[in-house]
Design a protein around this motif. Structure first.
Motif, PDB file in Angstrom:
ATOM      1  N   ILE A   1      26.424 -15.132  43.947  1.00 14.86           N
ATOM      2  CA  ILE A   1      25.055 -15.072  44.456  1.00 14.86           C
ATOM      3  C   ILE A   1      25.167 -14.415  45.828  1.00 14.86           C
ATOM      4  CG2 ILE A   1      23.018 -16.369  45.162  1.00 14.86           C
ATOM      5  CD1 ILE A   1      23.824 -18.586  43.256  1.00 14.86           C
ATOM      6  N   LEU A   2      24.524 -13.297  46.009  1.00 18.64           N
ATOM      7  CA  LEU A   2      24.631 -12.583  47.274  1.00 18.64           C
ATOM      8  C   LEU A   2      24.230 -13.492  48.432  1.00 18.64           C
ATOM      9  CD1 LEU A   2      23.280  -9.041  46.300  1.00 18.64           C
ATOM     10  CD2 LEU A   2      25.649  -9.700  46.749  1.00 18.64           C
ATOM     11  N   GLY A   3      25.018 -13.455  49.463  1.00 23.83           N
ATOM     12  CA  GLY A   3      24.741 -14.293  50.626  1.00 23.83           C
ATOM     13  C   GLY A   3      25.276 -15.714  50.506  1.00 23.83           C
ATOM     14  N   GLU A   4      25.779 -16.062  49.317  1.00 20.61           N
ATOM     15  CA  GLU A   4      26.261 -17.440  49.128  1.00 20.61           C
ATOM     16  C   GLU A   4      27.697 -17.527  48.677  1.00 20.61           C
ATOM     17  OE1 GLU A   4      23.590 -19.968  46.837  1.00 20.61           O
ATOM     18  OE2 GLU A   4      21.881 -18.769  47.519  1.00 20.61           O
TER      19      GLU A   4
ATOM     20  N   ILE B   1      26.627 -10.358  39.434  1.00 21.28           N
ATOM     21  CA  ILE B   1      26.178 -10.477  40.819  1.00 21.28           C
ATOM     22  C   ILE B   1      24.673 -10.689  40.833  1.00 21.28           C
ATOM     23  CG2 ILE B   1      26.042  -9.317  43.056  1.00 21.28           C
ATOM     24  CD1 ILE B   1      28.585  -7.828  42.346  1.00 21.28           C
ATOM     25  N   LEU B   2      24.240 -11.735  41.518  1.00 22.11           N
ATOM     26  CA  LEU B   2      22.810 -12.056  41.556  1.00 22.11           C
ATOM     27  C   LEU B   2      22.244 -11.840  42.959  1.00 22.11           C
ATOM     28  CD1 LEU B   2      22.781 -15.397  39.510  1.00 22.11           C
ATOM     29  CD2 LEU B   2      22.631 -13.056  38.713  1.00 22.11           C
ATOM     30  N   PRO B   3      20.979 -11.442  43.016  1.00 22.41           N
ATOM     31  CA  PRO B   3      20.336 -11.200  44.324  1.00 22.41           C
ATOM     32  C   PRO B   3      20.320 -12.461  45.178  1.00 22.41           C
ATOM     33  CG  PRO B   3      18.947 -10.397  42.526  1.00 22.41           C
ATOM     34  CD  PRO B   3      20.060 -11.180  41.895  1.00 22.41           C
ATOM     35  N   HIS B   4      20.191 -12.283  46.492  1.00 20.04           N
ATOM     36  CA  HIS B   4      20.105 -13.432  47.382  1.00 20.04           C
ATOM     37  C   HIS B   4      18.776 -14.148  47.190  1.00 20.04           C
ATOM     38  CE1 HIS B   4      18.668  -9.880  49.551  1.00 20.04           C
ATOM     39  NE2 HIS B   4      17.837 -10.668  50.194  1.00 20.04           N
ATOM     40  N   GLU B   5      18.721 -15.394  47.599  1.00 25.61           N
ATOM     41  CA  GLU B   5      17.592 -16.245  47.211  1.00 25.61           C
ATOM     42  C   GLU B   5      16.252 -15.788  47.781  1.00 25.61           C
ATOM     43  OE1 GLU B   5      18.433 -19.932  50.246  1.00 25.61           O
ATOM     44  OE2 GLU B   5      17.487 -20.415  48.347  1.00 25.61           O
ATOM     45  N   ASP B   6      16.256 -15.209  48.992  1.00 20.88           N
ATOM     46  CA  ASP B   6      14.959 -14.800  49.542  1.00 20.88           C
ATOM     47  C   ASP B   6      14.697 -13.297  49.362  1.00 20.88           C
ATOM     48  OD1 ASP B   6      16.939 -14.231  51.285  1.00 20.88           O
ATOM     49  OD2 ASP B   6      16.016 -15.124  53.061  1.00 20.88           O
TER      50      ASP B   6
ATOM     51  N   VAL C   1      14.923  -6.271  45.248  1.00 22.21           N
ATOM     52  CA  VAL C   1      15.670  -6.336  43.993  1.00 22.21           C
ATOM     53  C   VAL C   1      15.557  -5.014  43.233  1.00 22.21           C
ATOM     54  CG1 VAL C   1      15.764  -7.437  41.727  1.00 22.21           C
ATOM     55  CG2 VAL C   1      15.606  -8.835  43.767  1.00 22.21           C
TER      56      VAL C   1
END
Lengths: 92, 288
Positions: free
Chosen positions: A5-8, A69-74, A80
């Protein structure tokens, strides 16, 4: 499989989860196609929540690449879209 | 198309492009390692920038809180002195200050979250960079140039993904910081303009901002006026005199909650300085 998860960071997710994740991903994709901001936010949230729930943190010192790979939550819908169409799309 | 797969694909293709192939693939390792160290520096700088921005917001919050407390006390004093018009003006400005404060609190929280995210991101990258350095030395010691390529590719894929992720996180933090700075600049201007200033300088100034605030804050002001009237009514008018002559320690007490003053209707007021207008000589000369 390893999912980022991007950013995580990276998570280790059981392969048995793939079908469920694909389903959530399909919902997300149609929200992106429709340009429906509310549906997009809901779908992204659900997808990330699911991954976090079933995933275990992957050792940060590993040099393994992620399978997904998944986009960041915000991330916004526009962000996206950009992530999906950035220049240099097709890998050589 | 699948969002996950698409994003993954894009990410991977970018990572591949970042991998510059040198004459001797082992040189690529050192080159990439340098870039990783640069990225680490960049993310640490990012953390420092966000922290600076956060501290600036914090400072403004303190300033505005102080101003708001002062205005509240002035409203109280003004009403006690029978100057409802002045009390109204003070409460209007206080209401404007409070709304700025709420806004700043939200900004503060957002910057704090960003700072935490970046800090964790820098720790993750650090772990991978350390790992890469070990791997790099092993590869250089063990393999010939011809043999090394596959191992190098393996070592690269994970770290370049992390680099891409961290790079995006830094970008997001920079965007957020830039936004906050623009708003912080606007708040500084507002503070400097005197729109949130106390009203002790004399008659209320008729600036447009105060007028706008009044329109939006009218109800609040009425409520506050009622509240103050109630307090004054239940306390004794003598409380005014009781406080007279008592010098205040302005500013030092800005964070004190109103309730802590319990029974006394007019705690530590500086009505000794004849309640309000023309009381504050240094301010009278500020030219506005």
């Amino acid at each position: 499989m390893i999912v980022r998860i991007l950013g995580e960071g990276q998570l280790s997710v059981d392969d048995a989860e793939t079908a469920a994740l694909n389903q959530l991903d399909a919902t997300l994709a149609s929200a992106v196609d429709a340009g429906d901001e509310a549906a997009f936010r809901r779908a992204l949230n659900e997808l990330l929540t699911r991954v976090r729930a079933v995933g275990k943190p992957y050792p940060p010192d590993s040099l393994e690449p992620s399978e997904l790979i998944l986009p960041h939550e915000d991330a916004t819908l526009a962000e996206v879209r950009q992530m999906m169409t950035d220049e240099g799309l097709i890998p050589g | 198309m699948s969002v996950m797969k698409r994003v993954t694909l894009i990410f991977r293709s970018k990572a591949n492009k970042a991998l510059d192939r040198m004459e001797d693939p082992r040189e690529t390792l050192d080159y990439s390692y340098q870039r990783q160290l640069e990225m680490l520096q960049k993310v640490r700088r990012g953390v420092a920038d966000v922290a600076t921005s956060r501290k600036r917001v914090e400072l403004q919050m303190n300033q505005i809180q102080q101003q708001s407390n002062k205005l509240e006390k002035q409203a109280r004093d003004a009403l006690g002195a029978g100057r409802e018009d002045l009390a109204r003006e003070a409460l209007t400005r206080r209401s404007s200050a409070q709304s700025q404060l709420n806004d700043l609190q939200a900004q503060y929280a957002s910057l704090q979250a960003e700072e935490e995210k970046l800090t964790v991101a820098s720790q993750r990258l650090q772990a991978k960079v350390d790992s890469f350095r070990t791997r790099k030395e092993t590869i250089k010691a063990t393999y010939t140039a011809a043999e090394a390529q596959t191992r190098i590719n393996e070592a690269f894929s994970g770290i370049s993904e992390e680099m891409g992720d961290v790079g995006m996180a830094i970008q997001r933090a920079e965007d957020k910081t830039a936004q906050m700075q623009a708003r912080a600049g606007a708040i500084d201007e507002l503070l400097a303009s005197g729109a949130l200033e106390d009203v002790s300088g004399g008659a209320p100034r008729d600036d447009i901002q105060a007028e706008l605030d009044r329109m939006g804050a009218g109800n609040d002001v009425e409520l506050e006026l009622q509240k103050l009237r109630g307090e004054l009514g239940s306390g004794s008018a003598g409380a005014l005199e009781a406080g007279a002559g008592e010098e205040t320690q302005n500013g030092a007490s800005q964070a004190r909650p109103a309730s802590s003053n319990g029974g006394s209707a007019l705690p530590s007021s500086d009505v000794g300085e004849s309640a309000i207008p023309s009381a504050d000589p240094p301010r009278a000369g500020d030219g506005t």
